[in-house]
Write a protein that holds these residues in place. Sequence first.
Motif: not given
Length: 244
Positions: A114-129
């Motif tokens: 699901g899109l919301k779950t995916a964005l929430t889970l993956w956000r932390r592994i991405i550098q700021p900006e």
Amino acid sequence: MDRFEFFARLPRNEPGGVAFTNAYLTAVPLKPAERVLDLECGSGDRAVWLARSRGCRIVAADADARYLPIVRQRAVEGGSGHLVLPICAEPRNPPMGDGAFRAVLAEGAALALGLKTALTLWRRIIQPEGHLCVTYPGVVNKDAPPEVRAPLERRMADPLGTLADYHALVRATGFELVHQVALHADLWDQFYADCQRHAWALVASGAVRDDDPQVKSILAEAQWFRAVGRSRVFLQAMVLRRVR
């Protein structure tokens, strides 16, 4: 026959293509040697192309470990074996720690979450900006009937939404939409044509029966797109920047 066994010899296991990937990546200022994650990399054509064209270090992750030798071989044959690291990892449990990646590519990887779950889970592994490039299907009309929705929703955690629905989810999960590209119908057709030819070849060779559930499902999805889905569903690539 399972999904891996069917798609292992094909470039991708979801609609797309290098032209599509390149069209949305123009908005991501990647530099050589930056680390990029390719989630649900499949047979690795996207990861190998990205390593060769951008010089980035690619972590090519797939939940099915059977893809990894194929990715490794393609990377070596493509001259980017030193830049592509194949690993087994579930989209629900992405590899490495917080802020590990300059960018994450997730073509088709969000369907089962699901899109919301995916964005929430993956956000932390991405550098700021940093950037998340995610592809996700939707319906043109929010009141689309079951015959429009069912073939894709069978493989999805959440019902198909509209583009406005997805934009709202992007804002709610700490991202900013910076670019978007819709997959052209010709690339949908090419994907399904490749699937049909492959299915027919497998049946003709005796490798699989024509009533195999996986083959029947893929052929039915191809027929659905041509008869029903072409003008009523879309596949959107969204380039998102982590803003908080």
